[in-house]
Design a protein around this motif. Sequence first.
Motif, short mmCIF file in Angstrom:
data_model
loop_
_atom_site.label_atom_id
_atom_site.label_comp_id
_atom_site.label_asym_id
_atom_site.label_seq_id
_atom_site.Cartn_x
_atom_site.Cartn_y
_atom_site.Cartn_z
N LYS A 1 1.32 6.18 -7.16
CA LYS A 1 0.19 7.02 -7.57
C LYS A 1 0.63 8.48 -7.64
O LYS A 1 0.27 9.20 -8.57
CB LYS A 1 -0.96 6.86 -6.56
N GLN A 2 1.42 8.89 -6.67
CA GLN A 2 1.95 10.26 -6.67
C GLN A 2 2.87 10.48 -7.87
O GLN A 2 2.86 11.54 -8.48
CB GLN A 2 2.70 10.50 -5.37
N LEU A 3 3.64 9.47 -8.22
CA LEU A 3 4.54 9.54 -9.37
C LEU A 3 3.76 9.71 -10.66
O LEU A 3 4.10 10.54 -11.50
CB LEU A 3 5.39 8.27 -9.43
N LYS A 4 2.68 8.95 -10.81
CA LYS A 4 1.93 8.96 -12.06
C LYS A 4 1.00 10.16 -12.19
O LYS A 4 0.43 10.39 -13.25
CB LYS A 4 1.13 7.66 -12.19
N ALA A 5 0.84 10.93 -11.13
CA ALA A 5 -0.04 12.09 -11.17
C ALA A 5 0.50 13.16 -12.11
O ALA A 5 -0.25 14.01 -12.59
CB ALA A 5 -0.21 12.67 -9.77
N VAL B 1 10.49 9.94 -2.86
CA VAL B 1 9.21 9.89 -2.15
C VAL B 1 9.28 8.84 -1.04
O VAL B 1 8.89 9.10 0.10
CB VAL B 1 8.05 9.58 -3.12
N VAL B 2 9.78 7.66 -1.38
CA VAL B 2 9.88 6.60 -0.38
C VAL B 2 10.84 7.02 0.74
O VAL B 2 10.55 6.83 1.92
CB VAL B 2 10.33 5.28 -1.04
N GLY B 3 11.96 7.64 0.38
CA GLY B 3 12.90 8.11 1.39
C GLY B 3 12.29 9.14 2.31
O GLY B 3 12.49 9.11 3.53
N LYS B 4 11.51 10.06 1.74
CA LYS B 4 10.85 11.09 2.56
C LYS B 4 9.86 10.45 3.54
O LYS B 4 9.80 10.82 4.70
CB LYS B 4 10.12 12.07 1.62
N HIS B 5 9.12 9.46 3.04
CA HIS B 5 8.18 8.77 3.93
C HIS B 5 8.92 8.01 5.03
O HIS B 5 8.47 7.97 6.17
CB HIS B 5 7.30 7.80 3.14
N LEU B 6 10.07 7.43 4.69
CA LEU B 6 10.85 6.70 5.69
C LEU B 6 11.42 7.64 6.75
O LEU B 6 11.62 7.24 7.89
CB LEU B 6 11.97 5.90 5.03
N VAL B 7 11.66 8.88 6.40
CA VAL B 7 12.13 9.86 7.37
C VAL B 7 10.97 10.37 8.21
O VAL B 7 11.07 10.48 9.44
CB VAL B 7 12.83 11.05 6.67
N ASP B 8 9.84 10.65 7.57
CA ASP B 8 8.71 11.25 8.27
C ASP B 8 7.99 10.28 9.20
O ASP B 8 7.50 10.69 10.25
CB ASP B 8 7.71 11.82 7.27
N ALA C 1 0.83 -1.21 0.00
CA ALA C 1 0.00 0.00 0.00
C ALA C 1 0.87 1.26 0.00
O ALA C 1 0.56 2.23 -0.70
CB ALA C 1 -0.93 0.00 1.21
N ALA C 2 1.95 1.24 0.76
CA ALA C 2 2.84 2.40 0.82
C ALA C 2 3.49 2.67 -0.53
O ALA C 2 3.52 3.81 -1.01
CB ALA C 2 3.91 2.19 1.89
N VAL C 3 4.00 1.63 -1.17
CA VAL C 3 4.65 1.80 -2.47
C VAL C 3 3.62 2.18 -3.54
O VAL C 3 3.90 2.99 -4.42
CB VAL C 3 5.45 0.54 -2.85
N ALA C 4 2.41 1.61 -3.44
CA ALA C 4 1.36 1.97 -4.39
C ALA C 4 0.99 3.45 -4.26
O ALA C 4 0.74 4.12 -5.26
CB ALA C 4 0.13 1.10 -4.17
N GLY C 5 0.98 3.97 -3.04
CA GLY C 5 0.71 5.39 -2.82
C GLY C 5 1.79 6.27 -3.44
O GLY C 5 1.49 7.29 -4.06
N ALA C 6 3.04 5.85 -3.30
CA ALA C 6 4.14 6.59 -3.91
C ALA C 6 4.05 6.53 -5.43
O ALA C 6 4.30 7.51 -6.12
CB ALA C 6 5.48 6.03 -3.43
#
Length: 165
Positions: free
Chosen positions: A117-121, A134-141, A110-115
Amino acid sequence: RPSPSRPPSRPAARRPPSGSSLDRGMAPKAKTAGWQLKPFTAKESAPWKAAVAGVRKQLKARKRDHPALFMIGAVGKHLYESAQALYKKAGKKDWELKAFSAKDRAAWVAAVAGAQKQLKAKKRAHPGLFMLAVVGKHLVDAPGAMYTPTKKKAMKAKKVMKAKK
């Protein structure tokens, strides 16, 4: 009404109260905004840049169906293998990860699918690098949110401290 030959007067600058940290020539204490990463030095970030460049080179060696997902997978595999190598180098025995449970796997999917989706926007110049960022930012946040105490937890901690006295 101010005269045209003179600029309007400015109010006097406020001076800090005497004895304050500014008066003694020290910088004022900054409030810590919670769990923050310090900026990386060039020496610390150079190996990461080289590693990402290596994955990018690997990505460009062949046409991929999902280059951004490939990049995430390649970086994940490199991190896993390097962690194993460091563990082994420290004299510990070799280890393997057990298979993930369906619940754990679903959360990551789900996390990677969300990233994704943001990429394809929006059309991106470097989709793999964007996805990695995006994944790195989520891993920090995500861990940062765990370190930030909520109001409810703070109140509970205060009650516990009062009870101990």
